[in-house]
Design a protein around this motif. Structure first.
Motif, short mmCIF file in Angstrom:
data_model
loop_
_atom_site.label_atom_id
_atom_site.label_comp_id
_atom_site.label_asym_id
_atom_site.label_seq_id
_atom_site.Cartn_x
_atom_site.Cartn_y
_atom_site.Cartn_z
N GLN A 32 0.83 -1.21 0.00
CA GLN A 32 0.00 0.00 0.00
C GLN A 32 0.86 1.26 0.00
O GLN A 32 0.56 2.23 -0.71
N THR A 33 1.92 1.27 0.80
CA THR A 33 2.76 2.47 0.86
C THR A 33 3.51 2.69 -0.45
O THR A 33 3.72 3.83 -0.86
N ALA A 34 3.92 1.60 -1.10
CA ALA A 34 4.59 1.73 -2.40
C ALA A 34 3.63 2.30 -3.44
O ALA A 34 3.99 3.20 -4.21
N GLN A 35 2.41 1.79 -3.46
CA GLN A 35 1.42 2.28 -4.41
C GLN A 35 1.06 3.73 -4.13
O GLN A 35 0.90 4.54 -5.06
N LEU A 38 3.82 6.01 -5.47
CA LEU A 38 3.75 6.16 -6.92
C LEU A 38 2.57 7.03 -7.34
O LEU A 38 2.65 7.79 -8.31
N ASN A 39 1.47 6.92 -6.61
CA ASN A 39 0.28 7.70 -6.95
C ASN A 39 0.45 9.20 -6.71
O ASN A 39 -0.33 10.01 -7.24
N THR A 40 1.45 9.57 -5.90
CA THR A 40 1.70 11.00 -5.67
C THR A 40 2.53 11.63 -6.78
O THR A 40 2.63 12.86 -6.86
N ARG A 48 11.12 8.64 -14.30
CA ARG A 48 12.45 8.69 -13.69
C ARG A 48 12.59 7.64 -12.58
O ARG A 48 13.67 7.07 -12.39
N ALA A 49 11.52 7.42 -11.85
CA ALA A 49 11.59 6.61 -10.63
C ALA A 49 11.45 5.12 -10.87
O ALA A 49 11.81 4.32 -10.00
N THR A 50 10.93 4.70 -12.03
CA THR A 50 10.59 3.29 -12.21
C THR A 50 11.37 2.62 -13.34
O THR A 50 11.66 3.24 -14.37
N ILE A 79 4.59 16.49 0.03
CA ILE A 79 3.69 15.33 0.11
C ILE A 79 4.37 14.09 -0.46
O ILE A 79 4.26 12.99 0.10
N GLN A 80 5.08 14.23 -1.56
CA GLN A 80 5.78 13.10 -2.17
C GLN A 80 6.89 12.60 -1.25
O GLN A 80 7.10 11.38 -1.12
N GLN A 81 7.60 13.50 -0.60
CA GLN A 81 8.64 13.09 0.34
C GLN A 81 8.06 12.30 1.50
O GLN A 81 8.62 11.28 1.91
N GLU A 82 6.94 12.76 2.02
CA GLU A 82 6.29 12.05 3.13
C GLU A 82 5.88 10.64 2.70
O GLU A 82 6.02 9.68 3.47
N ALA A 83 5.38 10.51 1.47
CA ALA A 83 5.00 9.19 0.95
C ALA A 83 6.23 8.31 0.76
O ALA A 83 6.18 7.10 1.02
N ALA A 84 7.33 8.89 0.32
CA ALA A 84 8.56 8.14 0.13
C ALA A 84 9.10 7.65 1.47
O ALA A 84 9.52 6.50 1.62
N PHE A 85 9.08 8.53 2.46
CA PHE A 85 9.56 8.14 3.79
C PHE A 85 8.65 7.09 4.43
O PHE A 85 9.12 6.26 5.23
N ALA A 86 7.37 7.12 4.11
CA ALA A 86 6.46 6.08 4.61
C ALA A 86 6.86 4.72 4.05
O ALA A 86 6.77 3.70 4.76
N LEU A 87 7.31 4.69 2.81
CA LEU A 87 7.79 3.44 2.22
C LEU A 87 9.03 2.94 2.95
O LEU A 87 9.18 1.75 3.20
#
Length: 342
Positions: A32-35, A38-40, A48-50, A79-87
């Motif tokens: 879920q955190t990975a998805q 990516l959704n952000t 670039r990321a994939t 927001i993207q950084q927070e999602a990345a750190f959640a991963l």
């Protein structure tokens, strides 16, 4: 297995479970955190990321300040950084997450030590990259990497389960901060101190067996090769140690692995047990004294741990865990792919 080895394993696993009880895995599933991450992202960022799971870039791991593929923190929104750190939190133990952030923080300190200007991209705490390999989805094999100067964390997964966490690299320059507000700070303190304590606990005869070179190697021997290779097993065997020394060795191993989730650590220790603790070697090279160049490694049938502190007048540490059976999860992911696509 002998009672001595069994009691050591039980003690170690108990410590691991206790220390990682507050693991952030409960905050969200890995998949879920990975998805969510990516959704952000915007489409150009996704490009670039994939990479595909089969792309050779997956094995192009480095721990020096080189050009990298992926999406750096500096090019993400808040927001993207927070999602990345959640991963990151979903993939590591809390200790591991903290250590990864400390490596980033150390870049700003190194910038000051080297006399570079603020904003110098060469020593930038936000110049660390997130890279996704494959598609994070149910019943799919995929992986991801977090990497920058002095860190490379490589995860391989099937659906929501991590099946491999190596290579795992952490470095520290300076190993001990020489001045400023963080003077004396050592982010890899236990790796250095416990390793030295173990070698100094050895008798003279044991030290002669453990010492494989009078001069420390200039870097970790396995470097950043796709396949880790140590040509021969050498040093002091587990069964050549007394009970206290064996416990010290297992404590040192735990320091390296506890950056990962508890279930990963348990699997690693049980794999060592199955392969035979009696087959683990502890090897040392260089000086035993603080502030002088030194190296050690712990080498078993299924893994290699390396530590090196020789550069910058022995104030620059490199450490790595390599799994000799499932670095990058290759065998597991290949088996899953074949079974899923018959």
């Amino acid at each position: 297995m002998k009672k001595l080895a069994y009691s050591g394993i039980v003690l170690l696993l108990s410590l691991i479970l206790l220390q990682n009880f507050t693991s952030k895995m409960q905050e969200g599933k890995l998949l879920q955190t990975a998805q969510t991450f990516l959704n952000t992202l915007e489409q150009v960022q996704i490009e670039r990321a994939t990479f595909s799971l089969a792309d050779e870039e997956r094995y192009n791991w480095n721990y020096t300040p080189v050009a990298r593929q992926g999406l750096p923190i500096k090019d993400m929104t808040k927001i993207q950084q927070e999602a990345a750190f959640a991963l990151m939190r979903a993939s590591l133990s809390e200790k591991g997450y903290k250590k990864a952030q400390q490596v980033r923080e150390l870049e700003a300190i190194l910038r000051g030590v080297e006399g570079r200007e603020v904003g110098d991209a060469y020593r930038d705490p936000d110049n660390f990259y997130f890279t996704i390999f494959g598609k994070p989805a149910h019943d799919e094999a995929w992986g991801w990497r977090f990497e920058g100067h002095h860190i490379s964390l490589n995860f391989s997964s099937v659906s929501d389960k991590i099946v491999s966490v190596t290579p795992t690299f952490f470095g520290s320059n300076p190993a001990k901060v020489p001045s400023g507000p963080k003077k004396g700070w050592r982010i890899l303190e236990p790796e250095e101190d416990l390793g030295r304590a173990l070698v100094k606990s050895l008798s003279q005869d044991q030290q002669q067996t453990a010492l494989i070179a009078k001069e420390a190697y200039p870097d970790i021997v396995t470097t950043n090769e796709k396949i880790a290779k140590i040509n021969k097993k050498e040093g002091l065997l587990y069964n050549q140690m007394n009970k206290q020394q064996q416990e010290q060795l297992m404590q040192l191993i735990e320091v390296y692995y506890n950056v990962h989730q508890p279930e990963i650590v348990q699997e690693a220790i049980l794999s060592m047990e199955k392969a035979g603790l009696e087959n683990i070697h502890f090897a040392w090279a260089g000086s035993y004294d603080v502030g002088e160049k030194h190296y050690y490694r712990i080498h078993g049938p299924t893994f290699v741990i390396e530590y090196d502190n020789t550069q910058n007048d022995a104030n620059h540490i490199h450490t790595v865990i390599r799994d000799l059976e499932k670095d990058f999860g290759e065998d597991i992911l290949s088996q899953h792919y074949e079974e899923a696509h018959k």
